[in-house]
Design an enzyme around this catalytic site. Sequence first.
Site, PDB file in Angstrom:
ATOM      1  N   ASP A 163      87.218  89.416 -13.452  1.00 54.55           N
ATOM      2  CA  ASP A 163      86.836  90.467 -14.393  1.00 54.55           C
ATOM      3  C   ASP A 163      87.719  90.459 -15.643  1.00 54.55           C
ATOM      4  OD1 ASP A 163      85.080  91.205 -12.430  1.00 54.55           O
ATOM      5  OD2 ASP A 163      85.785  93.277 -12.272  1.00 54.55           O
ATOM      6  N   ASP A 164      87.163  91.057 -16.714  1.00 54.67           N
ATOM      7  CA  ASP A 164      87.890  91.465 -17.929  1.00 54.67           C
ATOM      8  C   ASP A 164      88.125  90.359 -18.942  1.00 54.67           C
ATOM      9  OD1 ASP A 164      88.002  93.849 -16.591  1.00 54.67           O
ATOM     10  OD2 ASP A 164      90.149  93.804 -16.195  1.00 54.67           O
ATOM     11  N   HIS A 214      80.332  93.064 -17.968  1.00 55.87           N
ATOM     12  CA  HIS A 214      81.363  94.022 -17.536  1.00 55.87           C
ATOM     13  C   HIS A 214      81.573  95.087 -18.605  1.00 55.87           C
ATOM     14  CE1 HIS A 214      84.370  95.329 -14.784  1.00 55.87           C
ATOM     15  NE2 HIS A 214      85.434  94.950 -15.477  1.00 55.87           N
ATOM     16  N   HIS A 218      85.153  98.162 -21.738  1.00 56.27           N
ATOM     17  CA  HIS A 218      85.769  98.563 -20.475  1.00 56.27           C
ATOM     18  C   HIS A 218      86.029 100.073 -20.432  1.00 56.27           C
ATOM     19  CE1 HIS A 218      88.219  98.157 -16.811  1.00 56.27           C
ATOM     20  NE2 HIS A 218      87.748  96.929 -16.721  1.00 56.27           N
ATOM     21  N   TYR A 255      86.360  99.374 -13.387  1.00 60.92           N
ATOM     22  CA  TYR A 255      87.041 100.139 -12.329  1.00 60.92           C
ATOM     23  C   TYR A 255      86.142 100.374 -11.122  1.00 60.92           C
ATOM     24  CZ  TYR A 255      89.122 101.485 -16.819  1.00 60.92           C
ATOM     25  OH  TYR A 255      89.622 101.476 -18.102  1.00 60.92           O
ATOM     26  N   HIS A 308      91.014  89.189 -11.292  1.00 62.92           N
ATOM     27  CA  HIS A 308      91.016  89.436 -12.738  1.00 62.92           C
ATOM     28  C   HIS A 308      91.652  88.263 -13.469  1.00 62.92           C
ATOM     29  CE1 HIS A 308      90.722  93.470 -10.962  1.00 62.92           C
ATOM     30  NE2 HIS A 308      90.125  93.838 -12.088  1.00 62.92           N
TER      31      HIS A 308
END
Length: 347
Positions: A163-164, A214, A218, A255, A308
Amino acid sequence: MNTRYAGIAWTGSGYRVEVVDDAGRRAAEPSDWHPARVAELISWLEDLADGQSSLSIILDSTNGLLDGPMTAAGLDVYRADPWLLPPRPPWGSVPADRLAEQGRTAPATLARITPDRGTLTGREPEYHDYLERSRPIRAAMTQAGRCFEHGHRETRSVALTFDDGPDPVFTAQVLDILARYDARATFFCVGHHVAAMPDLVRRIAAEGHELGNHSWSHPFLPDLTRDQLHEQLDRTTEAITRLTGEPTTRFRPPYGSLSPEVLASLADHPSTLTMWDTDSLDWTRPGPDRITANVLTTVRPGSVVLLHEGAGDRTQTVQALPAIIEGLLTRDLTPVTVSALPAAPPA
């Protein structure tokens, strides 16, 4: 010692920073920063916290990409919640000058973000309440094929997900390790980084990995309206599609934040909610051995593993990844993309 207050807003193209002193005077010229230059932004902010002044950095709850690398660098980062602020513009966060002013005039109203608790520091009870109330809706979505948490338990494969990203440092390192083992993975990318680092997005796709959505910035999803949520998803999908020619329909909420209202907003959106059943907890940076153990002690055939590679110092994740892959291969579990996992039968 005097305090300087740096409000940081996100825009469609990067970050806007405005800094004021205790008297509300401008302490630095307003500046704009490309999303690939976060390390330089952090160095610039560190220079503002000289021997004569301390520095408080203020974000809003839709800006979830900066607190990780900034708290890791030892900066003091605070969150100003929506009920303290004016309405956001149609696209972007609350303006930087307004965030700086909130820090200057009402510092006690802010939530200090800590590295071990992350962006939602202080809002954990609310977060868990939303999740609990969402549980039956999410279960119904899983039954209907609109939510994916893990694959069939009789398969000999596991989905590694990251992720991210993309990230200017760690994404390439993760891709190099995956290539060494001929492993495939799914990268849930934020639109802010997709637009800023197109070559990395193209490389992810070219090497046979899957791209997921995603969100753009965020955000904590319960703070968004339906239209704001849809725009976060749609702009990210458009950015990925422009670069790869392949649209993505998989969406992972930042999250893992869900609420009944968020799920209602997603009801008419053409996306498949994609969660996980194995959490590495790598964002807490507990050490590579602990990250490896968190995965290998809980992973099962068909699992979706959360890792991540962006929005923070992911050195420990990179260090843990070879041991994770080798541990999976030892158990005859092949790392694949989420879409390559056979679906679990209906409960």
